[in-house]
Design a protein around this motif. Sequence first.
Motif, short mmCIF file in Angstrom:
data_model
loop_
_atom_site.label_atom_id
_atom_site.label_comp_id
_atom_site.label_asym_id
_atom_site.label_seq_id
_atom_site.Cartn_x
_atom_site.Cartn_y
_atom_site.Cartn_z
N UNK A 26 0.83 -1.21 0.00
CA UNK A 26 0.00 0.00 0.00
C UNK A 26 0.86 1.26 0.00
N UNK A 27 1.97 1.24 0.73
CA UNK A 27 2.91 2.37 0.72
C UNK A 27 3.47 2.59 -0.68
N UNK A 28 3.75 1.50 -1.36
CA UNK A 28 4.25 1.60 -2.74
C UNK A 28 3.24 2.27 -3.64
N UNK A 29 1.97 1.91 -3.48
CA UNK A 29 0.91 2.55 -4.28
C UNK A 29 0.79 4.04 -3.95
N UNK A 30 0.91 4.36 -2.67
CA UNK A 30 0.86 5.76 -2.25
C UNK A 30 2.04 6.54 -2.82
N UNK A 31 3.20 5.94 -2.85
CA UNK A 31 4.39 6.58 -3.41
C UNK A 31 4.18 6.88 -4.89
N UNK A 32 3.62 5.93 -5.62
CA UNK A 32 3.34 6.13 -7.05
C UNK A 32 2.32 7.26 -7.23
N UNK A 33 1.27 7.27 -6.41
CA UNK A 33 0.24 8.30 -6.52
C UNK A 33 0.83 9.68 -6.24
N UNK A 34 1.65 9.78 -5.20
CA UNK A 34 2.27 11.08 -4.91
C UNK A 34 3.22 11.50 -6.03
N UNK A 35 3.90 10.54 -6.64
CA UNK A 35 4.76 10.85 -7.78
C UNK A 35 3.97 11.44 -8.94
N UNK A 36 2.79 10.88 -9.18
CA UNK A 36 1.92 11.41 -10.25
C UNK A 36 1.43 12.81 -9.90
N UNK A 39 3.03 14.93 -8.05
CA UNK A 39 4.19 15.82 -8.18
C UNK A 39 4.33 16.35 -9.60
N UNK A 40 3.98 15.52 -10.58
CA UNK A 40 4.11 15.92 -11.99
C UNK A 40 3.22 17.10 -12.35
N UNK A 41 2.11 17.27 -11.64
CA UNK A 41 1.16 18.33 -12.00
C UNK A 41 1.08 19.46 -10.97
N UNK A 42 1.84 19.34 -9.90
CA UNK A 42 1.83 20.36 -8.86
C UNK A 42 2.60 21.58 -9.34
#
Length: 109
Positions: free
Chosen positions: A27-37, A39-42
């Motif tokens: 689940x942490x891995x999925x959260x990391x991926x989501x935050x990475x996505x 970050x791309x639009x922030x």
Amino acid sequence: MSDKLAPASVEMVLKAISGEMSLAAVACGHLDVALGKILEVVPDEHRLSVMQELHTVDLLAQHITALTDFTGNLSQQHGQGVLEVNDSLNAITLGDVAARLRAAIQGED
């Protein structure tokens, strides 16, 4: 759940906990991926804040993985100890977690 378990071997309890922590690590891995996505639009002015959160998630994932490995390794040390687990299982507020732990401790996983 109200099913009472017989005292369980330390090995089975540690294996069950290790399995649950593995799920948390995923689940942490999925959260990391989501935050990475995200970050791309922030906008640039907020990127540092999101990057700090990514770092926090990474540290959390490392922490969970370390505890998972430690617990898994301990479970392989075949001792004679048993634990009374019913009160501890009943104190878990996440029903799915309690049910999976109960099943794993009973050897039903």
